[in-house]
Design a protein around this motif. Structure first.
Motif, PDB file in Angstrom:
ATOM      1  N   ASP A 282       0.838  -1.204   0.000  1.00  0.00           N
ATOM      2  CA  ASP A 282       0.000   0.000   0.000  1.00  0.00           C
ATOM      3  C   ASP A 282       0.875   1.257   0.000  1.00  0.00           C
ATOM      4  O   ASP A 282       0.650   2.189  -0.785  1.00  0.00           O
TER       5      ASP A 282
ATOM      6  N   ASP B 228       0.792   6.795   3.754  1.00  0.00           N
ATOM      7  CA  ASP B 228       0.442   5.563   4.476  1.00  0.00           C
ATOM      8  C   ASP B 228       1.103   5.492   5.854  1.00  0.00           C
ATOM      9  O   ASP B 228       1.186   4.409   6.428  1.00  0.00           O
TER      10      ASP B 228
ATOM     11  N   HIS C  55      -4.299   6.627   5.769  1.00  0.00           N
ATOM     12  CA  HIS C  55      -5.608   6.098   6.183  1.00  0.00           C
ATOM     13  C   HIS C  55      -5.582   5.540   7.614  1.00  0.00           C
ATOM     14  O   HIS C  55      -6.548   4.931   8.055  1.00  0.00           O
ATOM     15  N   HIS C  56      -4.462   5.736   8.329  1.00  0.00           N
ATOM     16  CA  HIS C  56      -4.440   5.330   9.738  1.00  0.00           C
ATOM     17  C   HIS C  56      -5.101   6.435  10.572  1.00  0.00           C
ATOM     18  O   HIS C  56      -5.143   7.583  10.148  1.00  0.00           O
TER      19      HIS C  56
ATOM     20  N   THR D 122      -4.451   3.401   1.600  1.00  0.00           N
ATOM     21  CA  THR D 122      -4.038   4.717   1.114  1.00  0.00           C
ATOM     22  C   THR D 122      -4.041   4.711  -0.421  1.00  0.00           C
ATOM     23  O   THR D 122      -4.293   5.734  -1.051  1.00  0.00           O
TER      24      THR D 122
ATOM     25  N   ASP E 270      -3.914  -4.535   1.624  1.00  0.00           N
ATOM     26  CA  ASP E 270      -4.310  -3.808   2.835  1.00  0.00           C
ATOM     27  C   ASP E 270      -5.730  -4.148   3.287  1.00  0.00           C
ATOM     28  O   ASP E 270      -6.038  -4.078   4.474  1.00  0.00           O
TER      29      ASP E 270
HETATM   30 MN    MN Z   1      -2.041   1.114   4.363  1.00  0.00          MN
END
Ligand code: MN
Length: 329
Positions: free
Chosen positions: A31, A92, A112-113, A132, A162
């Motif tokens: 990712d 990411d 995207h965390h 991401t 992911d």
């Molecule tokens: Mn990721």
């Protein structure tokens, strides 16, 4: 932060100018790698040069296969003169995710965390997204950039891994990005990369596992002896799960100063985690869930019960231990 997709793209582009040297920092996995490639593509002709650097050591065979087969240019951070860059982009990941990343003040973060209090002149964090790569696919679409086969394949693989083939946190936007990339991606190559988990020298363990296995009443036991990497036990166990009349797989190997035991079951009958704990838990660490479990026993403790050098004896000892204590009959 602007909400409209084109406004976002404009705000992103405002962080850059033609004479800048841009460093994209990642904790490399499919990712992150594919997202970095997408950023590099977005900045094509919009920056003087762009370098992608990873902070981790890449060990997984499938990740190495992705980099090799897609001919992706990455440098380890230790080989990069970080002072010569004017712009830092993190994809990411956020600074708190890695001690090396924590030493940088990024100008752009796309991730995207969950938001970790990170700050940057441009931030786009969408914790509900599965990957991401899905976010960056939207940027490419907004920029009207049709991804090359190489980039589409990488992003497609990034989303696939992911989201664990959409078995994990996924939203409709991930599915849409995946569908869009599918048309341009080399799906055959993705399959090859995905299956490149093994090195040729691992094959001897399969040969030994098949030859030395004990297969009775749906149970397969096989002790591999010394292994260079405990993952080989997992690969052999997953391989035996394909045997139609096998319900239980127990694969063990000696790695470093431990005996590693991998359990797999069809998850329909008894619980693998419970059997691992009951049979081997007193001797080391053991646990898992219904269909997968793992136990690790220090060799110093194992030595008092069986000779770890004698593969046949170790296998018999595991069979008996599970039969007597694990509740196998
Ligand atoms: Mn990721």
């Amino acid at each position: 932060m602007p909400s409209n997709k084109n406004q976002k793209l404009d705000a992103f582009y405002q962080q850059f100018s033609g004479e800048q040297h841009v460093l994209i920092l990642i904790n490399a996995d499919p990712d992150a790698i594919s997202s970095a490639m997408a950023v590099k593509r977005l900045l094509w002709r919009k920056a003087a040069n762009i370098t992608i650097a990873h902070v981790n050591i890449i060990k997984r065979q499938d990740n190495l296969a992705m980099i090799r087969r897609l001919n992706i240019k990455l440098d380890h951070i230790s080989n990069v003169e970080t002072q010569r860059f004017d712009r830092i982009v993190m994809v990411d990941s956020q600074p708190v995710h890695h001690e090396i990343l924590a030493g940088f003040k990024p100008h752009v973060i796309i991730d995207h965390h969950p938001l970790s209090g990170a700050e940057a002149p441009y931030i786009d964090i969408r914790p509900n997204y599965g990957a991401t790569a899905s976010i960056l696919t939207e940027y490419l679409k907004s920029a009207k950039i049709k991804p090359s086969t190489k980039l589409a394949t990488a992003l497609y693989y990034g989303i696939k891994t992911d989201t664990s083939n959409f078995e994990r946190q996924t939203i409709i936007e991930d599915v849409r990005a995946f569908q869009y990339l599918f048309k341009a991606a080399d799906v055959q190559l993705v399959k090859k990369i995905d299956q490149s988990e093994m090195r040729s020298r691992d094959l001897k363990h399969f040969k030994n596992a098949i030859e030395n296995k004990r297969f009775r009443k749906g149970w397969i036991f096989s002790h591999l002896g010394k292994v260079g990497n405990p993952d080989i036990c997992v690969m052999v166990a997953d391989f035996f799960m394909r045997v139609n009349d096998a319900n239980w797989i127990v694969i063990s190997g000696i790695y470093g100063n431990k005996l590693v035991v991998i359990f797999r079951s069809d998850g329909l009958r008894r619980n693998a985690g419970r059997i691992a704990t009951k049979s081997l838990g007193q001797l080391g660490s053991a646990g898992g869930h219904k269909s997968m479990a793992r136990a690790e026993i220090p060799l110093v403790d194992l030595k008092t019960l069986v000779d770890p050098e004698n593969d046949k004896k170790v296998q018999n000892w595991i069979v008996n231990r599970i039969r007597l204590r694990g509740g196998k009959n």
